[in-house]
Scaffold this motif. Structure first.
Motif, PDB file in Angstrom:
ATOM      1  N   MET A   1     140.426 -28.112  49.198  1.00 30.80           N
ATOM      2  CA  MET A   1     141.661 -27.492  48.770  1.00 30.80           C
ATOM      3  C   MET A   1     142.753 -27.831  49.778  1.00 30.80           C
ATOM      4  SD  MET A   1     142.556 -23.496  48.208  1.00 30.80           S
ATOM      5  CE  MET A   1     142.789 -23.555  46.459  1.00 30.80           C
ATOM      6  N   GLU A   2     143.925 -28.165  49.264  1.00 23.48           N
ATOM      7  CA  GLU A   2     145.080 -28.447  50.107  1.00 23.48           C
ATOM      8  C   GLU A   2     146.259 -27.580  49.687  1.00 23.48           C
ATOM      9  OE1 GLU A   2     144.879 -33.086  51.502  1.00 23.48           O
ATOM     10  OE2 GLU A   2     146.272 -32.539  49.928  1.00 23.48           O
ATOM     11  N   TYR A   3     147.076 -27.256  50.665  1.00 27.97           N
ATOM     12  CA  TYR A   3     148.349 -26.594  50.430  1.00 27.97           C
ATOM     13  C   TYR A   3     149.415 -27.533  50.973  1.00 27.97           C
ATOM     14  CZ  TYR A   3     145.660 -22.259  49.882  1.00 27.97           C
ATOM     15  OH  TYR A   3     144.783 -21.293  49.471  1.00 27.97           O
ATOM     16  N   VAL A   4     150.467 -27.778  50.199  1.00 24.33           N
ATOM     17  CA  VAL A   4     151.539 -28.670  50.632  1.00 24.33           C
ATOM     18  C   VAL A   4     152.865 -27.912  50.533  1.00 24.33           C
ATOM     19  CG1 VAL A   4     152.731 -30.855  50.232  1.00 24.33           C
ATOM     20  CG2 VAL A   4     150.268 -30.678  49.780  1.00 24.33           C
ATOM     21  N   TYR A   5     153.610 -27.893  51.631  1.00 22.36           N
ATOM     22  CA  TYR A   5     154.892 -27.198  51.672  1.00 22.36           C
ATOM     23  C   TYR A   5     155.930 -28.094  52.347  1.00 22.36           C
ATOM     24  CZ  TYR A   5     151.783 -23.338  50.714  1.00 22.36           C
ATOM     25  OH  TYR A   5     150.824 -22.544  50.156  1.00 22.36           O
ATOM     26  N   THR A   6     157.147 -28.034  51.857  1.00 21.16           N
ATOM     27  CA  THR A   6     158.250 -28.789  52.425  1.00 21.16           C
ATOM     28  C   THR A   6     159.370 -27.816  52.767  1.00 21.16           C
ATOM     29  OG1 THR A   6     157.665 -30.744  51.136  1.00 21.16           O
ATOM     30  CG2 THR A   6     159.902 -30.655  51.988  1.00 21.16           C
ATOM     31  N   THR A  51     160.789 -31.382  56.791  1.00 19.18           N
ATOM     32  CA  THR A  51     159.395 -31.411  57.234  1.00 19.18           C
ATOM     33  C   THR A  51     158.485 -31.119  56.060  1.00 19.18           C
ATOM     34  OG1 THR A  51     160.077 -30.551  59.394  1.00 19.18           O
ATOM     35  CG2 THR A  51     157.730 -30.394  58.857  1.00 19.18           C
ATOM     36  N   THR A  52     157.377 -31.839  55.987  1.00 21.57           N
ATOM     37  CA  THR A  52     156.327 -31.545  55.019  1.00 21.57           C
ATOM     38  C   THR A  52     155.066 -31.241  55.795  1.00 21.57           C
ATOM     39  OG1 THR A  52     157.292 -32.980  53.332  1.00 21.57           O
ATOM     40  CG2 THR A  52     154.954 -32.440  53.092  1.00 21.57           C
ATOM     41  N   VAL A  53     154.406 -30.151  55.430  1.00 23.53           N
ATOM     42  CA  VAL A  53     153.149 -29.780  56.068  1.00 23.53           C
ATOM     43  C   VAL A  53     152.067 -29.744  54.998  1.00 23.53           C
ATOM     44  CG1 VAL A  53     153.565 -27.282  55.890  1.00 23.53           C
ATOM     45  CG2 VAL A  53     152.005 -28.139  57.605  1.00 23.53           C
ATOM     46  N   VAL A  54     150.937 -30.357  55.312  1.00 29.74           N
ATOM     47  CA  VAL A  54     149.773 -30.359  54.428  1.00 29.74           C
ATOM     48  C   VAL A  54     148.656 -29.651  55.177  1.00 29.74           C
ATOM     49  CG1 VAL A  54     148.103 -31.766  53.179  1.00 29.74           C
ATOM     50  CG2 VAL A  54     150.476 -32.538  53.377  1.00 29.74           C
ATOM     51  N   LEU A  55     148.146 -28.580  54.592  1.00 39.83           N
ATOM     52  CA  LEU A  55     147.056 -27.807  55.185  1.00 39.83           C
ATOM     53  C   LEU A  55     145.791 -28.072  54.387  1.00 39.83           C
ATOM     54  CD1 LEU A  55     149.423 -24.886  55.044  1.00 39.83           C
ATOM     55  CD2 LEU A  55     148.441 -25.512  57.228  1.00 39.83           C
ATOM     56  N   THR A  63     154.717 -34.021  58.687  1.00 42.00           N
ATOM     57  CA  THR A  63     155.487 -35.249  58.561  1.00 42.00           C
ATOM     58  C   THR A  63     156.957 -34.876  58.658  1.00 42.00           C
ATOM     59  OG1 THR A  63     153.804 -36.149  57.080  1.00 42.00           O
ATOM     60  CG2 THR A  63     155.937 -37.266  57.127  1.00 42.00           C
ATOM     61  N   ASP A  64     157.643 -35.484  59.626  1.00 39.38           N
ATOM     62  CA  ASP A  64     159.065 -35.233  59.808  1.00 39.38           C
ATOM     63  C   ASP A  64     159.735 -36.502  60.316  1.00 39.38           C
ATOM     64  OD1 ASP A  64     158.490 -35.358  62.558  1.00 39.38           O
ATOM     65  OD2 ASP A  64     158.422 -33.197  62.773  1.00 39.38           O
ATOM     66  N   ILE A  98     155.135 -22.934  60.062  1.00 37.55           N
ATOM     67  CA  ILE A  98     155.215 -22.958  58.601  1.00 37.55           C
ATOM     68  C   ILE A  98     156.055 -21.739  58.233  1.00 37.55           C
ATOM     69  CG2 ILE A  98     153.962 -22.920  56.419  1.00 37.55           C
ATOM     70  CD1 ILE A  98     151.445 -23.647  58.254  1.00 37.55           C
ATOM     71  N   PRO A  99     157.298 -21.934  57.863  1.00 44.29           N
ATOM     72  CA  PRO A  99     158.131 -20.779  57.522  1.00 44.29           C
ATOM     73  C   PRO A  99     157.665 -20.131  56.233  1.00 44.29           C
ATOM     74  CG  PRO A  99     159.319 -22.819  57.116  1.00 44.29           C
ATOM     75  CD  PRO A  99     158.016 -23.197  57.747  1.00 44.29           C
TER      76      PRO A  99
END
Length: 134
Positions: A1-6, A51-55, A63-64, A98-99
Motif C-alpha cells: 500500500m502506498e500513500y502519495v501526497y503533494t 514537494t511530493t511524498v510517497v509513503l 521529491t522536490d 507531511i502537512p
C-alpha cells in the motif's frame, strides 16, 4: 500500500506548522520555543516549495526541487504527529514533514494508523495530534 501526497509550502507556513504552542510558558517554555524556532528554520530551508511524498511499507520518498530523498522506516528515529503536521527525523536526511493540509481529512486517521504500524513505538503524538487541529 502506498500513500502519495503533494504540497507546496512557503517558509512561513513550514515554520508555523512546527512552532511550539504559545501555552509553553516560563523559562523552560521560552527555551523550548527558542530551540524549536531554530530547528524549524533549518527544516524550512529544506521543506519549502513543491514537494511530493510517497509513503510505503519500506519508508518514504520525497521529491522536490533538490531531487529525491529516500528514508527507510528502519532508519527513522521517530514520526511525530502534531496539529497540522507529521514530521520524521533520521540521521542521513534530517527532518521531513507531511502537512496535514496535504492529506484529505477523511484519510488522516487511516494514515496515522498505517504510520503506527510501519514505525511502531517510534510513533509519537504531541499537543493533541491531528485531532487537536480540527
Amino acid at each position: 500500500m502506498e500513500y502519495v501526497y503533494t504540497y507546496d509550502l512557503s517558509r512561513e507556513e513550514v515554520e508555523g506548522l512546527l512552532a511550539v504552542p504559545v501555552e509553553s510558558t516560563g523559562f523552560f517554555g521560552g527555551l523550548k520555543r527558542k530551540m524549536s524556532a531554530a530547528g524549524a528554520a533549518r527544516i524550512a530551508d529544506r521543506s519549502t516549495g513543491p514537494t511530493t511524498v510517497v509513503l510505503s511499507g519500506t519508508g518514504l520518498r520525497l521529491t522536490d526541487a533538490r531531487g529525491v530523498r529516500e528514508l527507510r522506516w528502519s532508519d527513522v528515529h521517530y514520526v511525530v504527529e502534531r496539529p497540522g503536521v507529521w514530521s520524521t527525523q533520521d540521521v542521513a536526511h534530517g527532518a521531513a514533514i507531511i502537512p496535514g493540509s496535504a492529506v484529505p481529512e477523511s484519510e488522516r486517521a487511516a494514515l496515522a494508523q498505517q504510520l503506527r504500524t510501519w514505525v511502531g513505538r517510534k510513533y509519537k503524538v504531541r499537543e493533541g495530534g491531528m485531532a487537536g487541529s480540527v
